[in-house]
Motif scaffolding. Structure first.
Motif, PDB file in Angstrom:
ATOM      1  N   HIS A 159      47.886  25.148  45.349  1.00  0.00           N
ATOM      2  CA  HIS A 159      46.498  24.801  45.671  1.00  0.00           C
ATOM      3  C   HIS A 159      45.486  25.601  44.858  1.00  0.00           C
ATOM      4  CE1 HIS A 159      47.627  23.057  49.907  1.00  0.00           C
ATOM      5  NE2 HIS A 159      48.384  22.605  48.924  1.00  0.00           N
ATOM      6  N   ARG A 160      45.721  26.897  44.722  1.00  0.00           N
ATOM      7  CA  ARG A 160      44.759  27.755  44.023  1.00  0.00           C
ATOM      8  C   ARG A 160      45.517  28.646  43.038  1.00  0.00           C
ATOM      9  NH1 ARG A 160      42.944  26.502  48.975  1.00  0.00           N
ATOM     10  NH2 ARG A 160      44.585  27.791  49.911  1.00  0.00           N
ATOM     11  N   LEU A 161      45.914  28.042  41.949  1.00  0.00           N
ATOM     12  CA  LEU A 161      46.725  28.713  40.936  1.00  0.00           C
ATOM     13  C   LEU A 161      45.838  29.508  39.983  1.00  0.00           C
ATOM     14  CD1 LEU A 161      49.518  29.102  39.547  1.00  0.00           C
ATOM     15  CD2 LEU A 161      49.020  27.042  38.215  1.00  0.00           C
ATOM     16  N   ARG A 162      46.239  30.747  39.709  1.00  0.00           N
ATOM     17  CA  ARG A 162      45.522  31.587  38.753  1.00  0.00           C
ATOM     18  C   ARG A 162      46.563  32.265  37.860  1.00  0.00           C
ATOM     19  NH1 ARG A 162      40.956  35.863  40.712  1.00  0.00           N
ATOM     20  NH2 ARG A 162      40.362  33.939  41.812  1.00  0.00           N
ATOM     21  N   TRP A 163      46.529  31.964  36.571  1.00  0.00           N
ATOM     22  CA  TRP A 163      47.458  32.596  35.639  1.00  0.00           C
ATOM     23  C   TRP A 163      46.957  33.991  35.294  1.00  0.00           C
ATOM     24  CZ3 TRP A 163      52.174  30.849  34.565  1.00  0.00           C
ATOM     25  CH2 TRP A 163      52.446  29.497  34.790  1.00  0.00           C
ATOM     26  N   VAL A 164      47.872  34.972  35.303  1.00  0.00           N
ATOM     27  CA  VAL A 164      47.513  36.353  34.996  1.00  0.00           C
ATOM     28  C   VAL A 164      48.470  36.907  33.949  1.00  0.00           C
ATOM     29  CG1 VAL A 164      46.553  36.758  37.296  1.00  0.00           C
ATOM     30  CG2 VAL A 164      48.965  37.307  36.850  1.00  0.00           C
ATOM     31  N   ASP A 165      48.030  37.981  33.292  1.00  0.00           N
ATOM     32  CA  ASP A 165      48.886  38.673  32.322  1.00  0.00           C
ATOM     33  C   ASP A 165      50.027  39.386  33.056  1.00  0.00           C
ATOM     34  OD1 ASP A 165      47.003  37.867  30.494  1.00  0.00           O
ATOM     35  OD2 ASP A 165      46.177  39.867  30.128  1.00  0.00           O
ATOM     36  N   ALA A 166      50.849  40.068  32.282  1.00  0.00           N
ATOM     37  CA  ALA A 166      51.938  40.844  32.872  1.00  0.00           C
ATOM     38  C   ALA A 166      51.375  41.858  33.865  1.00  0.00           C
ATOM     39  CB  ALA A 166      52.711  41.574  31.775  1.00  0.00           C
ATOM     40  N   VAL A 167      51.961  41.894  35.062  1.00  0.00           N
ATOM     41  CA  VAL A 167      51.511  42.814  36.105  1.00  0.00           C
ATOM     42  C   VAL A 167      52.310  44.099  35.965  1.00  0.00           C
ATOM     43  CG1 VAL A 167      51.144  43.128  38.579  1.00  0.00           C
ATOM     44  CG2 VAL A 167      50.982  40.837  37.580  1.00  0.00           C
ATOM     45  N   ILE A 168      51.797  44.984  35.120  1.00  0.00           N
ATOM     46  CA  ILE A 168      52.461  46.256  34.844  1.00  0.00           C
ATOM     47  C   ILE A 168      51.411  47.353  34.828  1.00  0.00           C
ATOM     48  CG2 ILE A 168      54.420  45.298  33.582  1.00  0.00           C
ATOM     49  CD1 ILE A 168      52.977  45.793  30.995  1.00  0.00           C
ATOM     50  N   ALA A 169      51.874  48.603  34.814  1.00  0.00           N
ATOM     51  CA  ALA A 169      50.964  49.733  34.835  1.00  0.00           C
ATOM     52  C   ALA A 169      50.025  49.689  33.643  1.00  0.00           C
ATOM     53  CB  ALA A 169      51.754  51.044  34.851  1.00  0.00           C
ATOM     54  N   ASN A 170      48.830  50.224  33.813  1.00  0.00           N
ATOM     55  CA  ASN A 170      47.791  50.158  32.801  1.00  0.00           C
ATOM     56  C   ASN A 170      48.251  50.804  31.496  1.00  0.00           C
ATOM     57  OD1 ASN A 170      45.120  49.662  31.805  1.00  0.00           O
ATOM     58  ND2 ASN A 170      44.679  51.827  32.082  1.00  0.00           N
ATOM     59  N   GLY A 171      47.931  50.147  30.384  1.00  0.00           N
ATOM     60  CA  GLY A 171      48.290  50.676  29.078  1.00  0.00           C
ATOM     61  C   GLY A 171      48.103  49.624  28.010  1.00  0.00           C
ATOM     62  N   THR A 172      48.464  49.960  26.809  1.00  0.00           N
ATOM     63  CA  THR A 172      48.317  49.048  25.684  1.00  0.00           C
ATOM     64  C   THR A 172      49.661  48.848  25.010  1.00  0.00           C
ATOM     65  OG1 THR A 172      46.068  49.843  25.309  1.00  0.00           O
ATOM     66  CG2 THR A 172      47.116  48.619  23.514  1.00  0.00           C
ATOM     67  N   ALA A 173      50.020  47.606  24.743  1.00  0.00           N
ATOM     68  CA  ALA A 173      51.284  47.334  24.063  1.00  0.00           C
ATOM     69  C   ALA A 173      51.291  47.974  22.680  1.00  0.00           C
ATOM     70  CB  ALA A 173      51.495  45.830  23.953  1.00  0.00           C
TER      71      ALA A 173
END
Length: 400
Positions: A150-164
């Motif tokens: 019903h209310r889909l929201r795509w998000v990035d990888a849910v991981i600890a804060n940082g930069t690849a």
């Protein structure tokens, strides 16, 4: 008390299936610390498996939930703790129980590529916010299921804060390794010890033969079992073992030269964020088959150790999933159990040889971008889920 000063209680939970969900809860709780406004109080529901991972997070108390009569127990917890909203990772049954007693839910689905029509009844398709983690590929059979959210929201990888970051494979054999066997104790799996009894000795002997000097064994393995398995095989000179909190795991991950891991998605994404060379041990379950394939595809080289065909074939497991995840898990768990009981030595030898082959091949290919998978799906998911929860709390009616 002014409205802005109101302390609002949020229930948090991760599915009792490995440690990835608890890592995601931890990442979102860390992201919530950066939000201003009224204070938040956190209570944990169930998640007995993942509590050690969350030891460093501000969860005020944990409430055990029964296997049966879940709705009644959840309703009582909601009343007693005055729960205003909930963050639930992958536990569809619990998310539904919370919504049935009026609690708005942010549901985090880190495995949207896994579901087929046979899984619909287990998913909270009507969650107040359904956060699906971006993935490298979405099979067509999953698209129809997600279309009904019903209310889909795509998000990035849910991981600890940082930069690849990118970090090339070391030119020489790595000296310091982290060996991670994940949560292991999946629900309804009566004997989960078959996997470590095969894989742990095989991995330790491969690391020893490869010249690694130091290894830490992470996971929720009982000390007695770990000790028996370590004593029965050759190991690097400095071998330690013990469960780690999420923060401790990330700290150790950031200082190792090599990660060997059962291919849980959160671990692969966190390692990619830090650019750590990572080899996938044989999969423990259905999702790990996908995870290992996605990881290798993003890297452009195969870094997986597959089970011998005498255990099971990945193609057979993927075919069975059309009837729901449970059918595929029966094949996987049954194959690992039989291998551990009937021909453990032969299976362990095959795994050790395959792992050595992957390590030696990677040493000859120093150009691998180990952050490729994480870069492909982004790293901002924890903050995005935290935003969704804050929005939901703003819209939720106060508890009377």
């Amino acid at each position: 008390m002014k409205a802005d000063d109101e302390v609002r209680t949020v229930a948090v939970a991760g599915v009792e299936f490995g440690w990835g969900s608890s890592g995601k809860v931890s990442a979102v709780l860390s992201a919530l610390r950066g939000h201003r406004g009224g204070g938040l109080r956190f209570v944990g529901l169930a998640s007995g498996l993942g509590r050690p991972v969350l030891a460093g997070q501000p969860v005020e108390r944990w409430i055990d939930l029964p296997d049966g009569e879940l709705d009644e127990a959840v309703a009582e917890a909601v009343r007693a703790e005055r729960v205003r909203a909930a963050l639930v990772v992958l536990d569809g049954r619990l998310a539904k129980a919370l919504r049935s007693c009026g609690v708005p839910v942010v549901f985090v689905d880190s495995l949207p590529f896994l579901w087929t029509d046979g899984d619909r009844d287990d998913l909270p398709l009507d969650a107040d916010v359904y956060c699906a983690q971006r993935c490298v590929e979405l099979p067509p059979e999953c698209a129809g299921v997600l279309a009904d959210v019903h209310r889909l929201r795509w998000v990035d990888a849910v991981i600890a804060n940082g930069t690849a970051t990118g970090r090339a494979t070391p030119a020489r054999p790595p000296r310091r390794a982290l060996l991670n066997l994940g949560g292991l104790r999946a629900p309804h799996l009566t004997d989960w010890s078959g996997y470590p009894r095969i894989v742990l000795p095989a991995a330790l002997e491969a690391l020893t033969a490869y010249g690694v000097d130091e290894v830490h064994i992470a996971g929720n393995l009982p000390a007695a079992l770990t000790g028996r398995l370590v004593d029965a095989c050759s190991t690097p000179a400095r071998t330690t073992a013990g469960a780690l909190t999420h923060e401790e795991f990330l700290d150790r991950l950031g200082t190792c030269d090599l990660l060997l891991t059962s291919p849980g998605l959160t671990t692969l994404l966190e390692a990619g964020q830090l650019g750590v060379p990572t080899v996938c041990l044989p999969p423990q379950n259905l999702s790990q088959i996908f995870n290992g394939r996605f990881h290798s595809r993003a890297l452009g080289t195969d870094v997986r150790v597959a089970w011998p065909k005498t255990v099971f074939t990945e193609e057979d497991a993927l075919t069975l999933r059309s009837d729901g995840e449970g059918r595929a898990l029966d094949l996987i768990y049954g194959g690992i159990s039989r291998a551990a009981e009937q021909y453990r030595r032969e299976t362990a030898t095959a795994v050790r040889q395959a792992l050595l082959g992957v390590l030696r091949r990677l040493e000859a290919d120093p150009g691998v971008d180990w952050g490729a998978l994480t870069t492909a799906v982004g790293t901002g998911g924890a903050a995005q889920v935290a935003d969704a929860l804050v929005e939901l709390l703003g819209a939720a009616a106060p508890v009377r």
